[in-house]
Motif scaffolding. Structure first.
Motif, PDB file in Angstrom:
ATOM      1  N   HIS A 103     -36.146 -39.899   3.886  1.00 17.61           N
ATOM      2  CA  HIS A 103     -35.102 -40.296   2.942  1.00 17.61           C
ATOM      3  C   HIS A 103     -35.277 -41.754   2.529  1.00 17.61           C
ATOM      4  N   GLN A 162     -38.251 -42.277   0.265  1.00 13.06           N
ATOM      5  CA  GLN A 162     -38.094 -41.853  -1.121  1.00 13.06           C
ATOM      6  C   GLN A 162     -37.088 -42.689  -1.888  1.00 13.06           C
ATOM      7  N   SER A 163     -36.139 -43.286  -1.159  1.00 13.05           N
ATOM      8  CA  SER A 163     -35.167 -44.161  -1.806  1.00 13.05           C
ATOM      9  C   SER A 163     -35.266 -45.537  -1.166  1.00 13.05           C
ATOM     10  N   PHE A 169     -29.971 -33.623   3.210  1.00  8.12           N
ATOM     11  CA  PHE A 169     -29.761 -34.898   3.905  1.00  8.12           C
ATOM     12  C   PHE A 169     -28.347 -34.957   4.483  1.00  8.12           C
ATOM     13  N   ARG A 184     -32.377 -32.059  -2.020  1.00  6.65           N
ATOM     14  CA  ARG A 184     -32.656 -33.226  -1.178  1.00  6.65           C
ATOM     15  C   ARG A 184     -31.373 -33.876  -0.669  1.00  6.65           C
TER      16      ARG A 184
END
Lengths: 391, 148
Positions: free
Chosen positions: A50, A53-54, A152, A148
């Motif tokens: 996570h 990706q961010s 999460f 996603r």
């Protein structure tokens, strides 16, 4: 494996109808330990994915080891896959509890209702996580929620409910694990029935099932298992020996990618440089062995050749800042990606023109694609059109 | 007790954070998610669990006692591993424009798994018979309910 008596199959059974000694805390606790480990590994590696990706200024990710994301995301999918047989047998072993009678007294009933509520949350979130994760790893999205973000959020819900469950059951778990697996002290009151399979046999079968589920699928990310993994989502074949996640046709970029009018635009504030594919080939070339590692859990390593991103940024005297990498794609969530400054300056971060000695295939991102160490595949932008740094 | 209370409290905080993240995604996302959350529980409790009981009852009715334990182990492995292979066996995510995805013969792979499980079940039951272990287990009373 046994269930309620014949006469009760048509009716709702009661807890005491389940007579197998196998449905015991001795089994549940032992499988639960491994299931908990799988959930914890999946949770931690999920958090890593996570954050990767961010990107967040609070958790700057290192560029080394270059195979970091390959390992964490591989572990994420492997632990989730192993959890499926474990979860199914765990649920089987506690299934009679679903039909347990409520105790006497308001207060006790309220307590039991709360505890069952947390169990319902735990079971629902657990089944959701393994089922949605499994489907996602095979690129199957038969749902309307955002995968996603939802996966999460429910990861936190599952782990939270699991911690509550462990806290509530700790005395039972302790008793189960300190007694021998076949100790009659761990029989439920109604469960003295014995059949062919022993508890030990049930546990061994469960370990075999979890191991088999992993070995038969993990070849998509573990090269050694490639030939064994008959359920692998990818055989590992593809242009230049690397599979593809999204094709140029699916991204709608075929015409733009093959057009002689293609130019890579490198921009820093008011300064702009435009480069044809020939210009890119004329710049100093660097080769790097880097994995392409996707969120779906598959990965493959290749030798990428191209121009260092830092060299391209130097053409416009861009300072050490985050870079926006923009694709020829007109839409899609990963049309544009941020390349953090420390990735942009890394000598292994390339705008690749070739893969494994061959011209980059259009499905791999021709005319040029980003490849950086320790970065998820979805952010390794293909068909790169622009590198932009805002001063 | 304080340790357990602390663990439970931590669990509540962690779970609440997840619930908050889920609610943040909006109403439409929440309802789509709830359908799958409830669906998973219903499919397990109302379909999978009774089906397991039915298969076990059938296996108990048709199999000789010495085969029950190996068959139970074999069915467990085959059943659970097959469930993990549902997305690839159905090739639901296959795309015409991407031949590198779902590019194996999964049916052949599954038949190989069945063969391996049958072989394992066969060797296990032969081994049990040779070592005489099956007697010690089948001689116990089964408490009047169909077993295994």
């Amino acid at each position: 494996m046994n269930g309620p008596g014949r006469s009760s199959i048509a009716r709702i059974p009661r807890e005491e109808h389940f007579t197998s000694r196998l449905r015991s805390p001795a089994v549940s606790a032992r499988i639960g330990v491994w299931l908990g480990i799988c959930f914890l590994v999946a949770f931690v590696t999920g958090l890593v994915s996570h954050v990767t990706q961010s990107p967040s200024p609070w958790f700057p990710l290192p560029t080394r080891p270059s195979w970091g994301y390959r390992v964490t995301q591989g572990l994420h999918v492997v632990s989730g896959t192993a959890a499926i047989p474990l979860l199914l047998v765990k649920l089987w072993s506690v299934f009679p509890k679903l039909f347990a009678r409520l105790p006497q007294g308001r207060r006790n009933q309220a307590l039991v209702a709360v505890e069952r509520g947390t169990i319902a949350v735990l079971v629902a979130a657990s089944v959701f996580q393994v089922a949605s994760g499994l489907a996602n790893s095979a690129q199957w999205y038969p749902w309307d929620f955002r995968f996603r973000a939802t996966h999460f959020a429910l990861g936190w819900v599952a782990v939270g409910a699991l911690l509550v469950h462990v806290a509530v059951k700790l005395p039972v778990i302790r008793q189960a694990l300190t007694h021998g697996v076949d100790d009659p002290a761990l029989d439920r009151a109604s469960a003295t029935g014995s059949s062919g399979l022993t508890r030990r046999g049930l546990l061994h079968s469960t370990w075999v099932a979890a191991g088999a589920a992993v070995v038969l699928s993990a070849g998509s990310t573990v090269p050694l298992l490639r030939r064994v993994s008959v359920f692998g989502v990818r055989s590992g074949e593809g242009p230049a020996g690397i599979p593809i996640n999204k094709s140029a046709a699916a991204a709608g970029v075929v015409a733009a990618a093959l057009s002689p009018a293609y130019r890579l635009v490198v921009r820093f504030g008011g300064r702009t440089v435009e480069l044809t594919r020939k210009d890119l080939e004329a710049l100093p070339q660097t080769s790097a062995d880097l994995p392409i590692a996707c969120v779906e859990g598959w990965s493959a390593s290749g030798t990428w050749t191209g121009v260092r991103v830092s060299d391209l940024l130097a053409l416009v005297d861009a300072v050490d800042q985050d870079v926006q990498v923009v694709s020829l794609q007109q839409d899609g969530a990963f049309r544009q990606a941020t390349l953090p400054a420390h990735f942009a300056r890394d000598p292994l971060t390339l705008l690749a023109l070739r893969l494994n000695g061959a011209e980059l295939a259009i499905d791999h991102g021709y005319p040029a694609r980003l490849i950086a160490p320790n970065r998820p595949g979805v952010l390794q932008t293909k068909w790169v059109a622009r590198l932009e740094v805002t001063p | 007790m304080t340790g357990r209370a602390a663990l439970a409290s931590l669990g509540v905080v962690v779970g609440a954070y997840g619930a908050f993240r889920l609610l943040e995604l909006g109403w439409a996302n929440l309802t789509a998610t709830l359908v799958w959350l409830a669906g998973g529980v219903i499919i397990h409790d109302a379909v999978l669990a009774p089906a397991t009981i039915a298969v076990a009852a059938l296996a108990t009715a048709v199999l000789p006692p010495r085969l029950r334990a190996p068959a139970a182990g074999g069915l467990l492995v085959l059943g659970t591993v097959t469930l993990t292979a549902v997305p690839v066996l159905g090739r639901f995510g296959a795309r015409n424009d991407n031949p590198t995805l779902l590019d194996r013969d999964y049916t052949a792979g599954w038949l190989l798994l069945v063969t391996l499980v049958l072989a394992a079940v066969g060797s296990w039951s032969v081994l049990r018979q040779l070592t005489g272990r099956s007697q010690t287990h089948t001689s116990r009373p089964a408490n009047g309910v169909e077993e295994d």
